[in-house]
Enzyme design. Structure first.
Site, PDB file in Angstrom:
ATOM      1  CE  LYS A 109     122.227  99.964  55.654  1.00  0.00           C
ATOM      2  NZ  LYS A 109     121.973 100.110  57.107  1.00  0.00           N
ATOM      3  CD  GLU A 110     120.816  97.500  49.113  1.00  0.00           C
ATOM      4  OE1 GLU A 110     119.678  96.989  49.040  1.00  0.00           O
ATOM      5  OE2 GLU A 110     120.989  98.733  49.189  1.00  0.00           O
ATOM      6  CB  SER A 111     120.933  90.719  50.313  1.00  0.00           C
ATOM      7  OG  SER A 111     122.303  90.383  50.107  1.00  0.00           O
TER       8      SER A 111
ATOM      9  CE1 TYR B 173     121.795 101.094  51.589  1.00  0.00           C
ATOM     10  CE2 TYR B 173     123.182 102.583  50.308  1.00  0.00           C
ATOM     11  CZ  TYR B 173     122.577 101.350  50.475  1.00  0.00           C
ATOM     12  OH  TYR B 173     122.761 100.366  49.525  1.00  0.00           O
TER      13      TYR B 173
ATOM     14  CG  LEU C 215     126.143  97.928  47.949  1.00  0.00           C
ATOM     15  CD1 LEU C 215     125.291  98.978  48.654  1.00  0.00           C
ATOM     16  CD2 LEU C 215     126.561  98.419  46.564  1.00  0.00           C
TER      17      LEU C 215
END
Length: 425
Positions: free
Chosen positions: A278-280, A408, A275
């Site tokens: 994926k986010e940053s 996502y 996660l």
């Protein structure tokens, strides 16, 4: 081919090696991996990978229906033709002897007399060495090991064995970061290498061959080959980094923080790392166009709600994100008691907001679907940009690009599966 289209994904057997598939700083990489990802896009399906270095086991999975393709460089021979159908060639490689250069160097096949050569099990190297031994009438021990080529090269470097045989592309990559190797002696001449599919899958074979033909006519294959085999500096850093699944066992510099955070929510730390990636991409100062900040890209109102004063502080930012995940977990706990299914609801809610996912849940309930099953709810979430769906009386949060949230979830779970296979818990 119809079965692959219907299920929505293609399953490929690959090797965890410097030339096939590995994790580097959280990112999935590898020559075969990138080729397969491009092929899957061409076929308009998802890609699922099975990591196994044993070639005969790969053939068993292929013929039992557990896999659709063996994406390992295979030299075509009569024996292998019994077990599968070969695609058009992707490349042409020779095989070479790998030895250390700090002693007498073998420069001729006759000098293999009395030597022990270690090779990967179920490869053509044994037959190539046997042909040399028989033609020259020399004594040579050929030892098969259930280890991949990279591991055998490392055994040579560590002086656990003196000689191995690998494809020249593997030898070239390894020679970029081991400066004491000699790889000049050719054992087998250049020959075509290909992938394998089941014999009863002619349509899949045709699709792959068409894709190979297009790739060779364009610059795609050449650029990808250069990226992994000709750029020695990048190859060295990717394969010797502690953040590479080949040489290390870390995903990012924030692994310890992520592990502490995962205990608060009861997740496998590699899922939380997926996660974060994926986010940053593990960038603590990342800021999205919408103003989301930090490792887990929290919006300002969420940062304030969960007590994050400095979103650029990796520990504070991550714990704030975990608190938000715990809130979402509590929101879905009673309605989705099975933890693996609930994780999908949590991830979608993290992306698009739990109000929109809750709308999809209510639609699934209204139309008699299984509301504890993610696929049932995802069906309506994907369609939440359609007026007949978002204007339904049970929908409270209106329009949403729900298909992006479904994708996502799939992407994070795919990243997690890679981390789970290639990185120790």
């Amino acid at each position: 081919m119809r079965a692959i289209k219907k299920r929505g994904f293609i399953r490929a057997v690959v090797d965890n090696s410097s030339t096939s598939y590995y994790i580097y700083r959280g990112r999935r990489m590898g020559y075969e991996y990138e080729l397969l990802r491009n092929l899957a896009r061409r076929l308009d399906v998802q890609l699922r990978l099975i990591v196994d270095a044993d070639i005969m086991r790969a053939y068993k999975m292929l013929n039992s229906g557990e896999a659709d393709i063996i994406a390992i460089n295979l030299f075509n021979n009569e024996e292998r033709e019994k077990y599968g159908a070969f695609t058009a060639p992707l490349n042409s490689f020779s095989s070479v002897l790998v030895q250390r250069d700090d002693g007498p160097i073998i420069k001729d096949h006759s000098e293999l007399d009395g030597k022990s050569i270690y090779v990967r099990k179920s490869t053509v190297y044994s037959a190539q060495l046997e042909a040399i031994r028989d033609s020259l009438g020399i004594k040579m021990e050929i030892v098969e090991r259930d280890r991949n080529s990279d591991a055998l090269v490392e055994d040579v470097v560590r002086e656990e064995i003196d000689y191995t045989v690998v494809d020249k592309d593997v030898a070239l990559v390894n020679s970029t970061y081991y400066d004491n190797l000699d790889i000049d002696l050719e054992i087998g001449p250049a020959a075509d290498v290909a992938w394998a599919v089941r014999k009863n899958a002619p349509n899949l074979k045709k699709e792959i061959n068409d894709w190979i033909s297009r790739g060779k006519r364009s610059t795609y294959f050449a650029i990808l080959y250069g990226k992994y085999f000709l750029n020695k500096k990048n190859s060295y850093f990717r394969n010797k980094s502690p953040f590479s699944s080949i040489s290390g066992d870390r995903i990012s510099v924030y692994d310890d923080i992520i592990k502490r955070g995962s205990t608060l929510i009861g997740w496998d730390w590699r899922l939380l790392a997926s996660l974060v990636y994926k986010e940053s991409r593990f960038d603590t100062v990342a800021t999205s166009y919408a103003g989301a900040k930090g490792l887990l890209q929290l919006m300002p109102v969420t940062l304030e709600r969960f007590g994050v004063e400095n979103p650029n502080d990796p520990s504070e930012s991550l714990i704030g994100g975990v608190k938000y995940l715990k809130y979402l977990d509590k929101f879905w706990l009673e309605r989705v008691p099975e933890v693996n299914e609930r994780i999908k609801f949590i991830l979608a809610s993290y992306n698009v907001g739990h109000g929109h996912v809750n709308d999809a849940w209510r639609l699934a309930l209204k139309f008699g679907m299984d509301t504890q099953n993610w696929d049932s709810v995802a069906y309506y979430l994907e369609r939440k940009s359609q007026p007949e769906i978002y204007r339904d009386p049970v929908v409270k949060s209106g329009y949403a690009k729900g298909h992006l949230a479904v994708a996502y979830v799939e992407d994070i779970l795919s990243i997690y599966e890679s981390y789970r296979i290639l990185v120790s818990p």
